[in-house]
Scaffold this active site. Structure first.
Site, PDB file in Angstrom:
ATOM      1  N   CYS A 383      -0.503   0.896  -1.696  1.00  0.00           N
ATOM      2  CA  CYS A 383      -1.297   1.865  -0.936  1.00  0.00           C
ATOM      3  C   CYS A 383      -1.864   2.953  -1.859  1.00  0.00           C
ATOM      4  O   CYS A 383      -2.773   2.681  -2.614  1.00  0.00           O
ATOM      5  CB  CYS A 383      -0.501   2.422   0.237  1.00  0.00           C
ATOM      6  SG  CYS A 383      -1.587   2.979   1.543  1.00  0.00           S
ATOM      7  N   HIS A 510       0.760  -2.353   3.139  1.00  0.00           N
ATOM      8  CA  HIS A 510       2.169  -2.228   2.737  1.00  0.00           C
ATOM      9  C   HIS A 510       2.887  -3.564   2.946  1.00  0.00           C
ATOM     10  O   HIS A 510       3.383  -3.821   4.049  1.00  0.00           O
ATOM     11  CB  HIS A 510       2.856  -1.162   3.606  1.00  0.00           C
ATOM     12  CG  HIS A 510       2.341   0.224   3.396  1.00  0.00           C
ATOM     13  ND1 HIS A 510       3.013   1.150   2.639  1.00  0.00           N
ATOM     14  CD2 HIS A 510       1.212   0.838   3.829  1.00  0.00           C
ATOM     15  CE1 HIS A 510       2.329   2.284   2.621  1.00  0.00           C
ATOM     16  NE2 HIS A 510       1.237   2.122   3.342  1.00  0.00           N
ATOM     17  N   GLU A 512       5.726  -4.386   2.119  1.00  0.00           N
ATOM     18  CA  GLU A 512       7.175  -4.204   2.322  1.00  0.00           C
ATOM     19  C   GLU A 512       7.580  -4.301   3.793  1.00  0.00           C
ATOM     20  O   GLU A 512       8.714  -4.661   4.101  1.00  0.00           O
ATOM     21  CB  GLU A 512       7.652  -2.870   1.733  1.00  0.00           C
ATOM     22  CG  GLU A 512       7.146  -1.594   2.411  1.00  0.00           C
ATOM     23  CD  GLU A 512       5.798  -1.101   1.889  1.00  0.00           C
ATOM     24  OE1 GLU A 512       5.057  -1.906   1.283  1.00  0.00           O
ATOM     25  OE2 GLU A 512       5.489   0.097   2.109  1.00  0.00           O
TER      26      GLU A 512
HETATM   27  N1  GLN Z   1      -3.137   8.911   0.712  1.00  0.00           N
HETATM   28  C1  GLN Z   1      -3.729   7.600   0.766  1.00  0.00           C
HETATM   29  C2  GLN Z   1      -4.636   7.442   1.965  1.00  0.00           C
HETATM   30  O1  GLN Z   1      -4.518   8.139   2.915  1.00  0.00           O
HETATM   31  C3  GLN Z   1      -2.671   6.518   0.713  1.00  0.00           C
HETATM   32  C4  GLN Z   1      -1.706   6.524   1.859  1.00  0.00           C
HETATM   33  C5  GLN Z   1      -0.434   5.756   1.584  1.00  0.00           C
HETATM   34  O2  GLN Z   1      -0.043   5.541   0.442  1.00  0.00           O
HETATM   35  N2  GLN Z   1       0.260   5.354   2.617  1.00  0.00           N
HETATM   36  O3  GLN Z   1      -5.505   6.604   1.969  1.00  0.00           O
END
Ligand code: GLN
Length: 541
Positions: A383, A510, A512
């Site tokens: 992410c 994600h 995970e």
């Molecule tokens: N801050 C980033 C976004 O909002 C990534 C978010 C995250 O890692 N869950 O796109």
């Protein structure tokens, strides 16, 4: 009609109620019963999405895009099921619904009260999950500790459910801490006695008690707890600290908890089949080959902030028969110059840059990724970690000086990660996050495609706001970046990789959240394979 197991907690929070609840579920599942699990959080937040990971741990994202309590992750992993956002009930949701209903005049002039209006809403939400899931048994874990003011309406609701659903269809399990004094080494039962008293004062007589303790409950302590709790000693179970959390169901099964619960609920006591689970635990415990993984993030002091990632690495380790050793690096320390960005790279066999939000620590993560590129170290960016990998590629390989995400630097000359045009207007209204599972098209013959076993379409869960800016794609691709997956609906970049690198993958979703003990997420398996110098995938993967 569903049966209900209500799990309450005593003495302290964080005693492992979530794991205990998930374990009871597994013991039922191993007997062929279908189960679902609900987490009740008595706080006034509507969901966990707005909560600081330092206070609350990870925000677990469900398939349908709920931002929920991390216990739902334990339930999904232990029970191998997908839950909905409806499986996490908060006081915020309950009061919001009741007050909105009152504003619409639906209470027809009545005085709106905790009993019956709030308790009715709680019961109706629990029953709705039971109905939709069609499960044989619904586990309901009440967050917090018995005696908390905000937990009272929930305890009152489950007390009423005993009357309404009937004795044989409801069971109360109380999980409480039996501390061991460090001075005398004595196991103390008084706190458990008090929390049971508190529970009985509000009308709930537990049917079973599970004590959490550093070591197994001594016979004398068991008898004492049983006496004060008005229970036979056979209804008191012991859940001592174990090496890996996945052992808990086995420890409880060995004491007969599974058949105790089925009998109590009037279910046929079938022979459990835990053989695969036991095998998995054995694999986790017997692996000796150490693989060092750098975990680079900004909430490294509270490991619960990354619990699903930690578990996903464990699942992959068990699958490959290796023992992952996680070394934590605080990205803010790297940013401030207190820690060299080379450290995580030099000291480990693989590097993960963790998800996150906001400016603080981001430069530290970017620096680590630049070292990863130079040193050809196996890498997974998740992410925010993926977004910062794109920034690092832009700066380090594409020559786009001061490239950045506009989340970190709104005035960057090269906004390689940015909000979409359509999000900018929405921004003022909130609700701009991409949440939940959605289909991703993988590009034939890319590394990610091979790691996923040659699937054309995969589903992963999202929780982010910013996206790879398509304007810079040509330049990034010329510099060696490969886009290996796009969202099916909008063609947004979902996976990136780097050419001629042992393993360098960025994942916008994600992975995970889909990892299960016996079904490890492919990207984590790939990382631990590459960390051993193997090809990241096998053709039979
Ligand atoms: N801050 C980033 C976004 O909002 C990534 C978010 C995250 O890692 N869950 O796109």
């Amino acid at each position: 009609m569903a049966k209900y197991v209500f799990v309450t907690g005593g003495v302290l929070s964080s005693v492992g109620k979530g794991i205990t609840t998930a374990s009871i579920g597994l013991l039922l599942k191993s007997r062929g019963y279908t189960v679902t699990a609900i987490k009740i959080d008595p706080y006034l937040n509507v969901d966990a999405g707005t909560m600081n990971p330092y206070m609350h741990g990870e925000v677990f994202v469900t398939e349908d895009g709920g931002e929920t309590d991390l216990d739902l992750g334990h339930y999904e992993r232990f029970l191998d099921i997908n839950l909905s956002k409806r499986n996490n009930i908060t006081a915020g949701q309950i009061y919001l619904t009741v007050i909105q209903r009152e504003r619409r005049g639906e209470y027809l002039g009545q005085t709106v009260q905790v009993i019956p209006h709030v308790t009715d809403e709680i019961k109706s939400r629990i029953r709705e999950v039971a109905k939709n899931s069609e499960a044989d048994v619904v586990l309901v874990e009440i967050g917090g500790t018995v005696g908390d003011i905000e937990g009272l309406p929930f305890l009152e609701a489950i007390r009423q459910m005993r009357l309404e659903e009937g004795f044989n269809n409801t069971m109360f399990v109380h999980v409480a801490l039996a501390p061991v004094l460090s001075t005398t080494g004595e196991q103390k039962t008084k706190p458990v006695q008090h929390s049971v008293q508190e529970l009985r004062r509000i009308g709930i007589q537990p049917d079973a008690i599970i004590t959490r303790s550093p070591r197994p409950l001594e016979p004398g302590a068991r008898r004492k707890i049983a006496l004060y709790a008005n229970l036979p000693p056979s209804a008191v179970f012991s859940s001592p600290d174990v090496e890996v959390i996945y052992e808990v169901p086995i420890v409880l099964e060995n004491q007969g908890l599974g058949s105790f619960v089925t009998k109590r609920l009037g279910l046929e006591d079938r022979e459990p089949d835990l053989s695969k689970w036991e095998e998995f635990v054995k694999r986790v415990k017997s692996a000796t080959k150490k693989i060092r993984v750098a975990m680079v993030g900004k909430y490294t002091k509270l490991k619960d902030s990354y619990i699903s990632i930690i578990e996903a690495i464990r699942h992959a380790g068990a699958h490959l028969q290796v023992k992952p050793i996680l070394n934590w690096y605080e990205s803010t320390s790297i940013e401030k110059g207190e820690l060299s960005p080379s450290k995580p790279v030099e000291e480990n066999d693989a590097v993960i840059v963790l998800p996150g939000f906001g400016q603080r620590g981001a430069e530290g993560k970017i620096k680590v990724i630049e070292k990863v590129i130079d040193e050809d170290k196996p890498f997974l960016g998740i992410c925010f970690g993926m977004q910062l990998a794109v920034v690092a590629i832009a700066r380090h390989l594409a020559g786009l000086e001061n490239a950045n995400s506009t989340e970190i630097d709104p005035d960057t000359p090269y906004p390689v990660i940015d909000l979409l045009e359509e999000q900018r207007h929405l921004d003022k209204l909130g609700g701009t996050m991409r949440l939940g599972a959605s289909p991703i098209v993988l590009i034939n013959n890319t590394l990610v495609y091979k790691i996923y076993g040659g699937l054309e379409i995969v589903y992963e869960r999202h929780r982010h706001r910013y996206e790879v800016n398509p304007k810079f794609l040509d330049r990034l691709v010329s510099a060696g970046m490969v886009v290996s997956g796009y969202s099916l609906d909008k063609g947004l970049v979902e996976f990136i990789e780097l050419k001629d690198h042992r393993l360098f993958v960025g994942s916008q979703p994600h992975p995970e959240f889909h990892s299960r003990p016996m079904k490890p997420a492919p990207l984590f398996v790939a990382l631990l394979r590459a960390a051993q110098g193997l090809t990241p995938y096998t053709t039979t993967n």
